[in-house]
Design an enzyme around this catalytic site. Structure first.
Site: not given
Length: 325
Positions: A1-2
């Site tokens: 994520m990210c």
């Protein structure tokens, strides 16, 4: 994520973009913090204390931590998930900084990446992790960039701080650790992005795509074009809404994106559930010592749009989320 990426436009048009990928909404709001705030991070007698040297505009998560932001000098911090993180042991005798305040401490205290790296490399405090309200382990790493395009990636591996400091460290995602990400990216650089790029939402694939596209897109001196280019890159590496992989915590829905124009000090926020952008001109904010803390409520207000530099209201600052004692 990210995913995080730094864009090198012409005439010092530096822009940093990031995605926030998470398995649920984080009730994010925007906050203005002035200079001269006396700070600690809620760990009682074990906390480090400081007084903010610079005002900042930040995005909060769970109203208990700073995940992203830019200070009045154009320094940008971004917290991203890293499952391999391992912090100093609890019996470490140094003063403590809870991880929910890590990004804020950097925004409060430093004007440049070089200044931050010089101070943080002394390791005069230890970082303390905290479990997120949804039970997820708070294992993160930190990226820093400034208006010169300088970058640093900070990770805690095997209990020790590792700092990767160089202008060419434009991109950061999640697992594996940064050294290994660089090695993987060298493989894709040999193939060449115009031939083939990996297309999944795995962190290593997003790293390769962001690294290629942030340099392949038009490198402009025009702020509007630069910001639009960075948004296009961040959308390319975003994860569609509704996707979450339980056994792969690095893959979750992109819930919001930010783009920081560090030359002109404009901060853009995009909620992926909203049809519109919000932006804030830091030149229109009051960062003077003694000025009130202010909040722009985004949570529950998805139709907010446009320039919200004057949309903030005085508010009590949120308290940093700390471990349950």
């Amino acid at each position: 994520m990210c995913t995080r990426a730094v864009y090198f436009g012409k005439e010092n048009q530096i822009v940093t973009g990031r995605t926030m990928d998470w398995k649920e909404e984080m009730h994010t709001n925007l906050w203005v913090f002035p200079r001269g705030m006396d700070r600690d991070c809620g760990l009682g007698e074990h906390s480090i204390t400081w007084t903010s040297r610079y005002g900042s505009l930040v995005a909060s998560v769970y109203e208990g931590g700073t995940a992203d932001g830019m200070n009045e000098k154009g320094l940008v911090t971004n917290l991203l998930y890293l499952v391999e993180s391992e912090y100093p042991p609890a019996d470490d005798s140094r003063p403590a900084l809870v991880i929910t305040a890590w990004a804020q401490y950097v925004l409060d205290q430093f004007a440049t990446v070089a200044e931050a790296v010089e101070e943080l490399s002394r390791e005069e405090f230890r970082v303390v992790p905290v479990v997120a309200p949804n039970g997820a382990e708070g294992t993160v790493h930190l990226s820093i960039s400034d208006p010169t395009g300088d970058s640093a990636i900070l990770e805690y591996i095997n209990g020790s701080l590792r700092i990767h400091h160089a202008r060419e460290h434009q991109v950061m995602t999640n697992s594996p650790i940064f050294d290994e990400q660089l090695a993987l990216n060298r493989y894709w650089q040999q193939i060449g992005g115009t031939v083939m790029l990996p297309g999944t939402n795995r962190a290593a694939d997003r790293f390769a795509r962001a690294s290629f596209y942030v340099n392949a897109c038009h490198q402009s001196a025009d702020a509007r074009e630069a910001v639009a280019s960075v948004f296009s890159v961040m959308r390319n590496v975003s994860v569609p809404r509704g996707i979450s992989t339980p056994d792969q915590p690095n893959i979750s829905t992109t819930i919001w994106r930010t783009v920081s124009d560090q030359k002109n000090r404009v901060y853009f926020f995009e909620n992926t559930a909203s049809p519109s952008l919000v932006w804030i001109r830091l030149s229109q904010l009051d960062f003077s010592a003694g000025a009130p803390v202010q909040k722009l409520t985004l949570d529950g207000n998805p139709d907010l749009a446009g320039d919200q530099s004057h949309g903030f209201q005085p508010a009590e600052p949120f308290q940093f989320l700390v471990p349950v004692m």
